[in-house]
Motif scaffolding. Structure first.
Motif, PDB file in Angstrom:
ATOM      1  N   ALA A 107     -69.644  18.179  22.615  1.00  0.00           N
ATOM      2  CA  ALA A 107     -68.422  18.840  22.142  1.00  0.00           C
ATOM      3  C   ALA A 107     -68.659  20.324  21.957  1.00  0.00           C
ATOM      4  N   GLY A 108     -69.880  20.676  21.505  1.00  0.00           N
ATOM      5  CA  GLY A 108     -70.211  22.090  21.321  1.00  0.00           C
ATOM      6  C   GLY A 108     -70.268  22.835  22.627  1.00  0.00           C
ATOM      7  N   ILE A 144     -58.772  11.667  22.701  1.00  0.00           N
ATOM      8  CA  ILE A 144     -58.176  10.777  23.688  1.00  0.00           C
ATOM      9  C   ILE A 144     -58.014   9.398  23.053  1.00  0.00           C
ATOM     10  N   PRO A 145     -56.828   8.849  23.069  1.00  0.00           N
ATOM     11  CA  PRO A 145     -56.642   7.502  22.510  1.00  0.00           C
ATOM     12  C   PRO A 145     -57.516   6.481  23.240  1.00  0.00           C
ATOM     13  N   PHE A 161     -61.179  19.218  29.276  1.00  0.00           N
ATOM     14  CA  PHE A 161     -62.589  19.038  28.957  1.00  0.00           C
ATOM     15  C   PHE A 161     -62.844  17.896  27.973  1.00  0.00           C
ATOM     16  N   ARG A 162     -61.812  17.337  27.382  1.00  0.00           N
ATOM     17  CA  ARG A 162     -62.008  16.191  26.502  1.00  0.00           C
ATOM     18  C   ARG A 162     -62.691  15.038  27.227  1.00  0.00           C
ATOM     19  N   PHE A 163     -62.445  14.940  28.527  1.00  0.00           N
ATOM     20  CA  PHE A 163     -62.948  13.792  29.276  1.00  0.00           C
ATOM     21  C   PHE A 163     -64.431  13.914  29.597  1.00  0.00           C
ATOM     22  N   ASP A 164     -65.068  15.023  29.258  1.00  0.00           N
ATOM     23  CA  ASP A 164     -66.505  15.125  29.448  1.00  0.00           C
ATOM     24  C   ASP A 164     -67.244  14.050  28.647  1.00  0.00           C
TER      25      ASP A 164
END
Length: 346
Positions: free
Chosen positions: A22-23, A40-41, A335-338
């Motif tokens: 996340a960082g 993300i749900p 980028f959440r999907f990383d």
């Protein structure tokens, strides 16, 4: 050590990796949108549906053959298309939730103001295309493309490949004639002599060579393509789907299943060749093996690692005069999907 203590260490390590990831994402995208900040749900309600654009039934056969179709948490329908522009139009009309495309279509969508965030990527060790020649044409070097008529499809991965090939050869668009065509018409244009050169992926390339070799059809040596960008394919999603909690969770699940399906195909090449190239695409097993070897090995990199490469592609297209303004590559990714990709890879 007790099993409980070992489990605690494992869980702590997982939390630490997640925090570090996340960082990294936050550092790459300091001005992330509200969408990129939200989690993300994970819950996929029963009856959730996704419509996914496919090309030459590749995804459909892949999910069925690998067994991942039965494991999907949502009801997925695969719709077959030919090329990025047709897929973009379907997105515009609200008919699609997801699509796999090359590196250029997300740039086309970005330039058109259509929000289609990239949620996953598949990278190969080899280029996506071969450079096929019309019957009777004999050239062996990229520099010999000068003065030739080249099939061109703006807004597709062909655009990136052709511009990259010209740049490597020390040529510009002014040195050749770019003939705008639909990708599905490339092979026919070669056969008829409407164009001299066309970049073809598989299996169309093998079909073209097999069916026209007696008439003198050929291709540039693969060695001439060394140094050109390797294949990069994206999975991108409609903004509306990502804002829908049920569909966003389904997309999360789809990415995991996609990665597992591709890994299965690479570990079970003979089964994949039989299912797709032989039964679906009507090629011989021998040709299927040659194609899979030409495709190289696939991996699923983190989106944050692809920003620089995507910016280079944007700049290449912009310098060719085919973008109204220079775009920021960071705006094309979710980028959440990383974290999803990282977990699936592990």
């Amino acid at each position: 050590m007790s099993s409980i203590f070992l489990q605690e260490i494992s869980e702590f390590g997982a939390r630490l990796r997640s925090a570090l990831l996340a960082g990294v994402v936050a550092a790459v995208v300091p001005a992330a949108s509200a969408l990129a900040q939200s989690a993300i749900p994970t819950d996929v309600p029963k009856g959730t549906k996704l419509v996914v654009a496919d090309q030459r039934q590749n995804l459909q056969v892949l999910f069925q053959a690998s067994g991942q179709q039965k494991k999907l948490a949502s009801d997925v329908t695969f719709a077959d298309f030919r090329g990025g522009p047709a897929i973009l139009e379907a997105f515009r009309g609200g008919a699609l939730d997801l699509a796999t495309v090359g590196d250029a279509p997300p740039i086309q969508a970005h330039a058109a103001g259509v929000k289609l965030p990239i949620v996953a990527a598949r990278l190969s060790t080899k280029p996506q295309y071969q450079v096929a020649l019309r019957p009777g044409l004999k050239i062996t070097r990229l520099q010999e493309l000068k003065g030739k008529r080249i099939a061109y499809a703006e807004g597709t991965a062909v655009q990136t490949f052709v511009l990259s090939a010209l740049k490597k050869a020390g040529l510009s668009k002014k040195d050749v004639t770019l003939v705008p065509l639909r990708i599905v018409d490339f092979s026919d244009a070669l056969r008829s002599g409407e164009v001299d050169v066309a970049t073809l992926n598989e299996p169309p390339f093998s079909h073209y060579i097999k069916n026209n070799q007696a008439q003198g059809a050929g291709a540039l040596p693969a060695s001439e393509l060394q140094g050109l960008p390797t294949y990069l394919g994206y999975l991108y999603a409609s903004d509306a789907a990502l804002k829908n909690p049920a569909k966003a969770a389904a997309i999360r699940d789809f990415i995991t299943r996609w990665i597992q399906a591709v890994n299965w195909a690479q570990a079970n090449r003979d089964q994949w060749i039989d299912a797709y190239f032989v039964k679906s695409q009507k090629l011989s097993a021998e040709n299927g093996r040659l194609i899979t070897e030409s495709e190289g090995d696939f991996s699923f990199p983190l989106l944050s690692s692809l920003v620089g490469r995507q910016q280079q592609i944007i700049d290449l297209i912009h310098q060719a005069g085919e973008l109204p303004k220079r775009l920021d590559a960071k705006e094309e990714f979710d980028f959440r999907f990383d974290q999803v990709i990282d977990a699936a890879n592990r």
